[in-house]
Scaffold this active site. Structure first.
Site, PDB file in Angstrom:
ATOM      1  N   LYS A 161       0.839  -1.190   0.000  1.00  0.00           N
ATOM      2  CA  LYS A 161       0.000   0.000   0.000  1.00  0.00           C
ATOM      3  C   LYS A 161       0.877   1.245   0.000  1.00  0.00           C
ATOM      4  O   LYS A 161       1.826   1.343   0.786  1.00  0.00           O
ATOM      5  CB  LYS A 161      -0.899  -0.036   1.236  1.00  0.00           C
ATOM      6  CG  LYS A 161      -1.909   1.071   1.363  1.00  0.00           C
ATOM      7  CD  LYS A 161      -2.764   0.808   2.615  1.00  0.00           C
ATOM      8  CE  LYS A 161      -3.826   1.849   2.823  1.00  0.00           C
ATOM      9  NZ  LYS A 161      -4.657   1.538   4.027  1.00  0.00           N
TER      10      LYS A 161
ATOM     11  N   SER B 169      -9.210   1.876   2.951  1.00  0.00           N
ATOM     12  CA  SER B 169      -8.292   2.608   2.107  1.00  0.00           C
ATOM     13  C   SER B 169      -7.257   1.732   1.392  1.00  0.00           C
ATOM     14  O   SER B 169      -6.496   2.231   0.561  1.00  0.00           O
ATOM     15  CB  SER B 169      -7.550   3.655   2.948  1.00  0.00           C
ATOM     16  OG  SER B 169      -6.856   3.023   4.019  1.00  0.00           O
TER      17      SER B 169
ATOM     18  N   SER C 192     -10.072  -0.356   7.129  1.00  0.00           N
ATOM     19  CA  SER C 192      -9.418  -0.182   5.831  1.00  0.00           C
ATOM     20  C   SER C 192      -8.798  -1.433   5.245  1.00  0.00           C
ATOM     21  O   SER C 192      -8.409  -1.445   4.079  1.00  0.00           O
ATOM     22  CB  SER C 192      -8.318   0.889   5.947  1.00  0.00           C
ATOM     23  OG  SER C 192      -8.873   2.155   6.153  1.00  0.00           O
TER      24      SER C 192
END
Length: 429
Positions: free
Chosen positions: A75, A145, A169
Protein backbone atom coordinates in the site's frame (compact mmCIF):
# COMPACT_ATOMS: atom_id res chain seq x y z
CA UNK A 1 -2.24 -23.35 -14.61
CA UNK A 2 -0.13 -20.25 -15.21
CA UNK A 3 2.20 -19.22 -12.35
CA UNK A 4 0.22 -16.02 -11.66
CA UNK A 5 -2.84 -18.17 -10.90
CA UNK A 6 -1.10 -19.93 -8.01
CA UNK A 7 -1.80 -18.91 -4.45
CA UNK A 8 1.23 -17.77 -2.47
CA UNK A 9 1.34 -21.06 -0.58
CA UNK A 10 1.13 -23.10 -3.78
CA UNK A 11 3.87 -21.03 -5.40
CA UNK A 12 6.07 -21.23 -2.31
CA UNK A 13 5.81 -25.03 -2.30
CA UNK A 14 6.82 -25.21 -5.96
CA UNK A 15 9.76 -22.87 -5.43
CA UNK A 16 10.93 -24.95 -2.46
CA UNK A 17 10.94 -28.20 -4.42
CA UNK A 18 12.42 -26.71 -7.60
CA UNK A 19 9.33 -26.84 -9.83
CA UNK A 20 9.12 -23.06 -10.17
CA UNK A 21 11.56 -20.17 -10.10
CA UNK A 22 10.93 -16.81 -8.54
CA UNK A 23 11.75 -15.16 -11.86
CA UNK A 24 9.14 -17.22 -13.71
CA UNK A 25 6.54 -16.36 -11.08
CA UNK A 26 7.33 -12.65 -11.08
CA UNK A 27 7.35 -12.48 -14.89
CA UNK A 28 3.99 -14.22 -15.03
CA UNK A 29 2.47 -11.82 -12.49
CA UNK A 30 3.86 -8.81 -14.34
CA UNK A 31 2.56 -10.03 -17.69
CA UNK A 32 -0.90 -10.63 -16.25
CA UNK A 33 -0.80 -7.25 -14.54
CA UNK A 34 0.13 -5.51 -17.79
CA UNK A 35 -2.94 -7.01 -19.44
CA UNK A 36 -5.33 -6.22 -16.58
CA UNK A 37 -4.01 -2.98 -15.12
CA UNK A 38 -5.62 -0.62 -17.67
CA UNK A 39 -9.00 -1.76 -16.32
CA UNK A 40 -8.25 -2.43 -12.64
CA UNK A 41 -5.80 0.43 -11.91
CA UNK A 42 -4.45 -1.23 -8.77
CA UNK A 43 -0.94 0.23 -8.87
CA UNK A 44 0.63 3.65 -8.43
CA UNK A 45 4.12 2.40 -9.21
CA UNK A 46 5.55 -0.70 -10.86
CA UNK A 47 9.18 -1.34 -11.84
CA UNK A 48 9.22 -4.62 -13.78
CA UNK A 49 12.97 -4.57 -14.44
CA UNK A 50 13.77 -4.08 -10.77
CA UNK A 51 11.38 -6.84 -9.69
CA UNK A 52 12.80 -9.29 -12.23
CA UNK A 53 16.38 -8.52 -11.16
CA UNK A 54 15.44 -9.13 -7.53
CA UNK A 55 13.71 -12.43 -8.40
CA UNK A 56 16.68 -13.59 -10.44
CA UNK A 57 18.97 -12.81 -7.51
CA UNK A 58 16.76 -14.85 -5.17
CA UNK A 59 16.97 -17.77 -7.58
CA UNK A 60 20.77 -17.50 -7.60
CA UNK A 61 20.96 -17.50 -3.82
CA UNK A 62 18.71 -20.52 -3.58
CA UNK A 63 17.44 -19.65 -0.13
CA UNK A 64 14.39 -20.94 1.67
CA UNK A 65 11.68 -19.72 3.96
CA UNK A 66 7.92 -19.25 3.97
CA UNK A 67 7.81 -16.34 1.50
CA UNK A 68 11.12 -16.86 -0.30
CA UNK A 69 10.85 -15.75 -3.95
CA UNK A 70 7.20 -14.69 -3.63
CA UNK A 71 6.21 -11.29 -5.10
CA UNK A 72 4.20 -8.91 -2.93
CA UNK A 73 2.59 -5.49 -3.23
CA UNK A 74 2.59 -2.66 -0.70
CA UNK A 75 0.00 0.00 0.00
CA UNK A 76 1.45 3.35 -1.04
CA UNK A 77 1.48 4.85 2.43
CA UNK A 78 4.12 2.35 3.55
CA UNK A 79 7.69 3.49 2.89
CA UNK A 80 9.91 1.81 0.30
CA UNK A 81 13.49 2.81 -0.32
CA UNK A 82 13.57 1.70 -3.97
CA UNK A 83 10.12 2.90 -5.05
CA UNK A 84 8.35 6.23 -4.47
CA UNK A 85 5.90 6.61 -1.58
CA UNK A 86 3.32 9.27 -2.39
CA UNK A 87 0.45 8.51 0.04
CA UNK A 88 -1.73 9.21 -3.06
CA UNK A 89 -1.29 12.89 -2.23
CA UNK A 90 -0.19 15.67 -4.60
CA UNK A 91 1.79 17.05 -1.67
CA UNK A 92 4.16 14.06 -1.80
CA UNK A 93 4.37 13.46 -5.54
CA UNK A 94 7.74 11.84 -6.28
CA UNK A 95 8.59 11.46 -2.59
CA UNK A 96 11.42 8.94 -2.07
CA UNK A 97 11.90 7.62 1.50
CA UNK A 98 15.39 7.00 2.81
CA UNK A 99 14.62 3.50 4.09
CA UNK A 100 12.07 0.72 3.91
CA UNK A 101 9.25 0.46 6.40
CA UNK A 102 9.82 -2.35 8.89
CA UNK A 103 7.23 -4.64 7.29
CA UNK A 104 8.83 -4.22 3.84
CA UNK A 105 12.33 -4.77 5.22
CA UNK A 106 11.14 -7.93 6.97
CA UNK A 107 9.65 -9.36 3.78
CA UNK A 108 12.78 -8.54 1.80
CA UNK A 109 14.97 -10.12 4.46
CA UNK A 110 12.93 -13.31 4.10
CA UNK A 111 13.58 -13.33 0.34
CA UNK A 112 10.27 -11.94 -0.93
CA UNK A 113 10.20 -9.74 -4.04
CA UNK A 114 8.62 -6.28 -3.92
CA UNK A 115 6.54 -5.92 -7.08
CA UNK A 116 4.95 -2.49 -6.68
CA UNK A 117 3.11 0.19 -4.74
CA UNK A 118 -0.67 -0.13 -4.64
CA UNK A 119 -3.14 2.74 -4.84
CA UNK A 120 -4.80 3.97 -1.64
CA UNK A 121 -7.12 6.59 -0.30
CA UNK A 122 -5.03 9.71 0.35
CA UNK A 123 -2.96 9.24 3.52
CA UNK A 124 -5.08 6.10 4.13
CA UNK A 125 -7.69 8.37 5.65
CA UNK A 126 -9.56 11.21 3.86
CA UNK A 127 -9.08 12.92 0.53
CA UNK A 128 -8.56 11.47 -2.90
CA UNK A 129 -9.88 7.97 -3.32
CA UNK A 130 -7.91 5.43 -5.31
CA UNK A 131 -8.56 5.09 -9.03
CA UNK A 132 -8.76 1.33 -8.44
CA UNK A 133 -11.82 -0.62 -9.60
CA UNK A 134 -13.36 -3.75 -8.17
CA UNK A 135 -12.29 -6.73 -10.34
CA UNK A 136 -15.69 -8.36 -9.82
CA UNK A 137 -17.52 -5.35 -11.26
CA UNK A 138 -15.58 -2.39 -12.57
CA UNK A 139 -18.27 0.16 -11.74
CA UNK A 140 -17.95 -0.60 -8.02
CA UNK A 141 -15.33 0.36 -5.44
CA UNK A 142 -12.82 -2.22 -4.21
CA UNK A 143 -13.16 -0.61 -0.78
CA UNK A 144 -10.55 1.38 1.04
CA UNK A 145 -8.29 2.61 2.11
CA UNK A 146 -6.28 -0.48 1.07
CA UNK A 147 -7.93 -0.32 -2.35
CA UNK A 148 -5.16 -1.29 -4.74
CA UNK A 149 -3.67 -3.95 -2.46
CA UNK A 150 -6.96 -5.84 -2.20
CA UNK A 151 -7.84 -5.50 -5.89
CA UNK A 152 -4.38 -6.60 -7.06
CA UNK A 153 -4.62 -9.83 -5.06
CA UNK A 154 -8.23 -10.45 -6.12
CA UNK A 155 -7.31 -9.90 -9.77
CA UNK A 156 -4.39 -12.39 -9.56
CA UNK A 157 -1.86 -9.66 -10.31
CA UNK A 158 0.16 -10.50 -7.19
CA UNK A 159 -0.29 -13.32 -4.64
CA UNK A 160 0.30 -11.21 -1.50
CA UNK A 161 -0.14 -7.54 -0.65
CA UNK A 162 0.09 -5.38 2.44
CA UNK A 163 -2.54 -2.96 3.65
CA UNK A 164 -3.32 -1.15 6.88
CA UNK A 165 -6.32 -0.73 9.15
CA UNK A 166 -7.19 2.12 11.47
CA UNK A 167 -10.97 1.62 11.26
CA UNK A 168 -11.90 -0.91 8.60
CA UNK A 169 -9.42 -0.18 5.83
CA UNK A 170 -8.09 -3.72 5.52
CA UNK A 171 -10.87 -6.17 6.35
CA UNK A 172 -13.65 -4.35 4.48
CA UNK A 173 -11.82 -4.43 1.10
CA UNK A 174 -11.23 -8.16 1.59
CA UNK A 175 -14.98 -8.65 1.88
CA UNK A 176 -15.68 -6.48 -1.16
CA UNK A 177 -13.11 -8.32 -3.31
CA UNK A 178 -13.73 -11.90 -2.21
CA UNK A 179 -10.26 -12.57 -0.77
CA UNK A 180 -8.64 -13.45 2.54
CA UNK A 181 -7.02 -10.96 4.91
CA UNK A 182 -5.43 -10.89 8.32
CA UNK A 183 -5.48 -7.78 10.46
CA UNK A 184 -3.12 -8.94 13.19
CA UNK A 185 -3.23 -8.02 16.83
CA UNK A 186 -2.36 -4.34 17.22
CA UNK A 187 1.39 -4.09 17.86
CA UNK A 188 2.24 -7.58 16.61
CA UNK A 189 3.71 -6.10 13.40
CA UNK A 190 5.91 -3.01 13.55
CA UNK A 191 4.25 0.10 12.11
CA UNK A 192 7.56 1.91 11.66
CA UNK A 193 7.59 3.55 8.23
CA UNK A 194 3.81 3.53 7.69
CA UNK A 195 2.08 6.92 7.60
CA UNK A 196 0.62 7.51 11.03
CA UNK A 197 -3.03 8.37 11.58
CA UNK A 198 -3.91 6.92 14.98
CA UNK A 199 -1.11 5.39 17.06
CA UNK A 200 -3.77 3.65 19.16
CA UNK A 201 -5.25 1.75 16.22
CA UNK A 202 -2.99 1.76 13.12
CA UNK A 203 -2.24 -1.86 12.18
CA UNK A 204 -0.32 -3.40 9.26
CA UNK A 205 -1.96 -6.47 7.71
CA UNK A 206 -1.85 -8.56 4.55
CA UNK A 207 -4.02 -10.09 1.83
CA UNK A 208 -3.85 -13.53 0.25
CA UNK A 209 -6.04 -15.94 -1.67
CA UNK A 210 -6.19 -18.66 1.00
CA UNK A 211 -5.88 -19.05 4.75
CA UNK A 212 -2.56 -20.82 4.12
CA UNK A 213 -1.30 -17.67 2.38
CA UNK A 214 -2.01 -15.64 5.50
CA UNK A 215 -0.20 -18.25 7.56
CA UNK A 216 2.92 -18.01 5.38
CA UNK A 217 3.29 -14.32 6.15
CA UNK A 218 2.51 -14.83 9.83
CA UNK A 219 5.36 -17.34 9.93
CA UNK A 220 7.67 -14.93 8.11
CA UNK A 221 6.95 -12.31 10.78
CA UNK A 222 7.45 -14.87 13.57
CA UNK A 223 4.04 -14.30 15.11
CA UNK A 224 3.89 -16.37 18.26
CA UNK A 225 2.91 -19.94 17.45
CA UNK A 226 2.79 -19.44 13.68
CA UNK A 227 5.74 -21.75 13.04
CA UNK A 228 4.90 -24.34 15.70
CA UNK A 229 3.63 -26.92 13.24
CA UNK A 230 0.50 -27.39 15.35
CA UNK A 231 -2.38 -28.97 13.48
CA UNK A 232 -5.69 -27.23 12.94
CA UNK A 233 -8.43 -28.37 15.31
CA UNK A 234 -11.25 -30.64 14.21
CA UNK A 235 -14.24 -28.63 13.09
CA UNK A 236 -16.49 -30.46 15.55
CA UNK A 237 -14.40 -29.13 18.43
CA UNK A 238 -14.60 -25.45 17.42
CA UNK A 239 -17.01 -23.19 19.30
CA UNK A 240 -18.20 -20.27 17.15
CA UNK A 241 -20.03 -17.29 18.62
CA UNK A 242 -22.13 -15.46 16.02
CA UNK A 243 -22.13 -11.76 16.87
CA UNK A 244 -24.31 -9.22 15.10
CA UNK A 245 -22.54 -6.50 17.13
CA UNK A 246 -24.03 -3.28 18.58
CA UNK A 247 -24.14 -1.64 15.12
CA UNK A 248 -26.42 -4.24 13.55
CA UNK A 249 -28.88 -1.55 12.46
CA UNK A 250 -26.36 -0.65 9.70
CA UNK A 251 -26.45 -4.13 8.12
CA UNK A 252 -27.63 -4.52 4.52
CA UNK A 253 -29.43 -7.55 3.06
CA UNK A 254 -26.23 -8.92 1.49
CA UNK A 255 -24.29 -8.62 4.74
CA UNK A 256 -27.08 -10.29 6.72
CA UNK A 257 -27.26 -13.11 4.19
CA UNK A 258 -23.48 -13.67 4.35
CA UNK A 259 -23.53 -13.98 8.15
CA UNK A 260 -26.55 -16.30 8.13
CA UNK A 261 -25.02 -18.42 5.38
CA UNK A 262 -21.67 -18.71 7.14
CA UNK A 263 -23.31 -19.72 10.43
CA UNK A 264 -25.54 -22.26 8.70
CA UNK A 265 -22.71 -23.85 6.74
CA UNK A 266 -20.51 -24.14 9.83
CA UNK A 267 -23.33 -25.62 11.89
CA UNK A 268 -24.09 -28.22 9.23
CA UNK A 269 -20.39 -29.10 9.08
CA UNK A 270 -20.40 -29.86 12.80
CA UNK A 271 -19.03 -26.72 14.43
CA UNK A 272 -20.61 -25.69 17.74
CA UNK A 273 -22.38 -22.52 16.63
CA UNK A 274 -24.28 -20.28 19.04
CA UNK A 275 -25.32 -16.65 19.29
CA UNK A 276 -23.14 -14.18 21.15
CA UNK A 277 -24.08 -10.65 22.16
CA UNK A 278 -21.63 -8.06 23.42
CA UNK A 279 -22.63 -6.45 26.73
CA UNK A 280 -24.19 -2.98 26.72
CA UNK A 281 -20.84 -1.52 27.79
CA UNK A 282 -19.71 -2.02 24.19
CA UNK A 283 -22.52 0.07 22.70
CA UNK A 284 -20.53 3.36 22.78
CA UNK A 285 -17.36 1.73 21.40
CA UNK A 286 -17.87 2.81 17.78
CA UNK A 287 -18.28 6.47 18.79
CA UNK A 288 -15.33 6.24 21.20
CA UNK A 289 -13.16 4.88 18.39
CA UNK A 290 -14.12 7.84 16.18
CA UNK A 291 -13.37 10.32 18.96
CA UNK A 292 -9.88 8.89 19.46
CA UNK A 293 -9.24 9.04 15.70
CA UNK A 294 -10.05 12.72 15.75
CA UNK A 295 -7.85 13.43 18.74
CA UNK A 296 -4.87 11.51 17.42
CA UNK A 297 -5.43 12.57 13.82
CA UNK A 298 -5.05 16.18 14.91
CA UNK A 299 -1.45 15.64 15.98
CA UNK A 300 -0.64 13.19 13.15
CA UNK A 301 -1.50 15.70 10.42
CA UNK A 302 -0.58 18.98 12.11
CA UNK A 303 2.82 19.27 10.44
CA UNK A 304 1.35 18.81 6.95
CA UNK A 305 -1.50 21.19 7.77
CA UNK A 306 0.85 23.94 8.88
CA UNK A 307 3.11 23.54 5.85
CA UNK A 308 0.63 22.59 3.12
CA UNK A 309 -2.82 23.36 4.54
CA UNK A 310 -4.06 24.83 1.27
CA UNK A 311 -3.44 21.48 -0.44
CA UNK A 312 -4.69 19.24 2.36
CA UNK A 313 -8.13 17.68 1.98
CA UNK A 314 -10.75 19.57 4.05
CA UNK A 315 -11.57 16.41 6.00
CA UNK A 316 -8.00 16.17 7.22
CA UNK A 317 -7.59 19.91 7.68
CA UNK A 318 -10.65 19.79 9.94
CA UNK A 319 -8.72 17.54 12.33
CA UNK A 320 -6.36 20.43 12.90
CA UNK A 321 -9.07 23.10 13.08
CA UNK A 322 -12.39 22.77 14.91
CA UNK A 323 -12.31 18.93 14.59
CA UNK A 324 -16.11 18.67 14.93
CA UNK A 325 -15.80 20.13 18.40
CA UNK A 326 -13.90 17.15 19.85
CA UNK A 327 -11.89 18.22 22.90
CA UNK A 328 -9.02 16.39 24.56
CA UNK A 329 -11.30 15.68 27.53
CA UNK A 330 -13.61 13.92 25.07
CA UNK A 331 -10.62 11.89 23.93
CA UNK A 332 -9.70 10.98 27.52
CA UNK A 333 -13.23 9.71 28.17
CA UNK A 334 -13.08 7.72 24.94
CA UNK A 335 -9.76 6.16 25.99
CA UNK A 336 -11.36 5.04 29.25
CA UNK A 337 -14.30 3.42 27.42
CA UNK A 338 -12.01 1.59 25.01
CA UNK A 339 -9.58 0.49 27.74
CA UNK A 340 -12.38 -1.03 29.84
CA UNK A 341 -13.81 -2.89 26.83
CA UNK A 342 -10.38 -4.10 25.77
CA UNK A 343 -9.57 -5.51 29.20
CA UNK A 344 -12.83 -7.45 29.40
CA UNK A 345 -12.77 -8.69 25.81
CA UNK A 346 -10.56 -11.71 26.40
CA UNK A 347 -12.90 -13.14 29.06
CA UNK A 348 -15.61 -13.82 26.47
CA UNK A 349 -13.55 -16.65 25.02
CA UNK A 350 -14.03 -18.91 28.02
CA UNK A 351 -17.27 -19.98 26.30
CA UNK A 352 -16.15 -19.88 22.65
CA UNK A 353 -13.05 -20.13 20.49
CA UNK A 354 -13.79 -17.51 17.85
CA UNK A 355 -16.34 -14.82 17.00
CA UNK A 356 -18.08 -14.81 13.60
CA UNK A 357 -19.31 -11.34 12.62
CA UNK A 358 -19.89 -9.20 9.49
CA UNK A 359 -16.83 -7.89 7.64
CA UNK A 360 -18.84 -5.18 5.91
CA UNK A 361 -22.45 -3.96 5.81
CA UNK A 362 -22.94 -5.66 2.42
CA UNK A 363 -21.45 -5.66 -1.04
CA UNK A 364 -19.17 -2.96 -2.46
CA UNK A 365 -20.98 0.31 -3.22
CA UNK A 366 -21.30 1.48 -6.81
CA UNK A 367 -18.92 4.25 -7.88
CA UNK A 368 -15.37 5.05 -6.88
CA UNK A 369 -15.98 8.15 -4.78
CA UNK A 370 -16.91 6.28 -1.58
CA UNK A 371 -15.13 3.17 -0.33
CA UNK A 372 -17.87 1.94 2.00
CA UNK A 373 -18.73 2.05 5.68
CA UNK A 374 -16.25 0.77 8.30
CA UNK A 375 -18.93 0.47 10.97
CA UNK A 376 -18.60 -3.32 11.31
CA UNK A 377 -14.83 -3.12 11.77
CA UNK A 378 -14.18 -0.31 14.23
CA UNK A 379 -15.10 -2.07 17.46
CA UNK A 380 -12.75 -4.98 16.76
CA UNK A 381 -9.99 -2.58 15.77
CA UNK A 382 -10.58 -0.65 18.99
CA UNK A 383 -10.08 -3.72 21.20
CA UNK A 384 -6.87 -4.60 19.29
CA UNK A 385 -8.19 -8.05 18.37
CA UNK A 386 -6.85 -10.05 15.40
CA UNK A 387 -9.41 -10.32 12.59
CA UNK A 388 -9.39 -12.73 9.66
CA UNK A 389 -11.60 -12.09 6.63
CA UNK A 390 -12.98 -15.07 4.71
CA UNK A 391 -15.03 -14.98 1.46
CA UNK A 392 -18.56 -16.30 1.82
CA UNK A 393 -21.17 -15.49 -0.85
CA UNK A 394 -21.77 -13.71 -4.13
CA UNK A 395 -24.76 -11.38 -4.12
CA UNK A 396 -27.23 -11.18 -7.00
CA UNK A 397 -25.00 -8.69 -8.83
CA UNK A 398 -22.08 -11.18 -8.56
CA UNK A 399 -20.26 -8.96 -6.06
CA UNK A 400 -18.51 -10.82 -3.22
CA UNK A 401 -19.53 -10.49 0.41
CA UNK A 402 -17.33 -11.93 3.13
CA UNK A 403 -17.39 -12.33 6.89
CA UNK A 404 -14.70 -12.04 9.53
CA UNK A 405 -13.54 -14.14 12.45
CA UNK A 406 -12.20 -12.46 15.59
CA UNK A 407 -10.02 -13.88 18.36
CA UNK A 408 -8.41 -12.62 21.59
CA UNK A 409 -5.29 -10.49 21.43
CA UNK A 410 -2.10 -12.28 20.36
CA UNK A 411 -4.00 -15.42 19.42
CA UNK A 412 -3.28 -14.74 15.74
CA UNK A 413 -1.77 -18.16 15.07
CA UNK A 414 -4.71 -19.92 16.71
CA UNK A 415 -7.07 -17.78 14.65
CA UNK A 416 -5.34 -18.84 11.43
CA UNK A 417 -5.52 -22.52 12.41
CA UNK A 418 -9.19 -22.26 13.36
CA UNK A 419 -10.06 -20.50 10.11
CA UNK A 420 -8.17 -23.12 8.12
CA UNK A 421 -10.36 -25.78 9.73
CA UNK A 422 -13.54 -23.80 9.08
CA UNK A 423 -12.79 -22.52 5.58
CA UNK A 424 -13.72 -25.67 3.68
CA UNK A 425 -17.21 -25.61 5.15
CA UNK A 426 -17.50 -21.85 4.55
CA UNK A 427 -17.17 -22.02 0.77
CA UNK A 428 -20.17 -22.90 -1.38
CA UNK A 429 -19.78 -26.32 -2.95
Amino acid sequence: MEPFELTASEAAARIRDGRLTSEALVRSCLEHSAAREPEIRAWLHLDPDQSIRRAREMDKRGGSGPVYGIPFGVKDMIDTVDMPTTYNSPIFEGHQPAKDAACVATMKSRGAVLMGKADTVEFASFGRTAATRNPAKLTHTPGGSSSGSAAAVADLQVPLAFGTQTGGSHIRPASFNGIYALKPTWGAISREGAKQYSPSFDTVGWYGRSVDDLGLVAEAFRLEGADSGAASPEIGDIRVGVCKSPVWSAIEPAGEKALETAADRLSKAGAKVSSFELPVEYDPLFDAHDTILRGEGRSSFLDIYLAEGHRLHPGLANHCEENKGVTMQDVVRAYDIVDACRIRFGTFFDEMDVILTPASPGFAPEGLGWTGNHIFNSIWTAVHAPCLAVPCIRWDNNLPVGVQFVAPRYRDADLIRICKALDGAMQEK
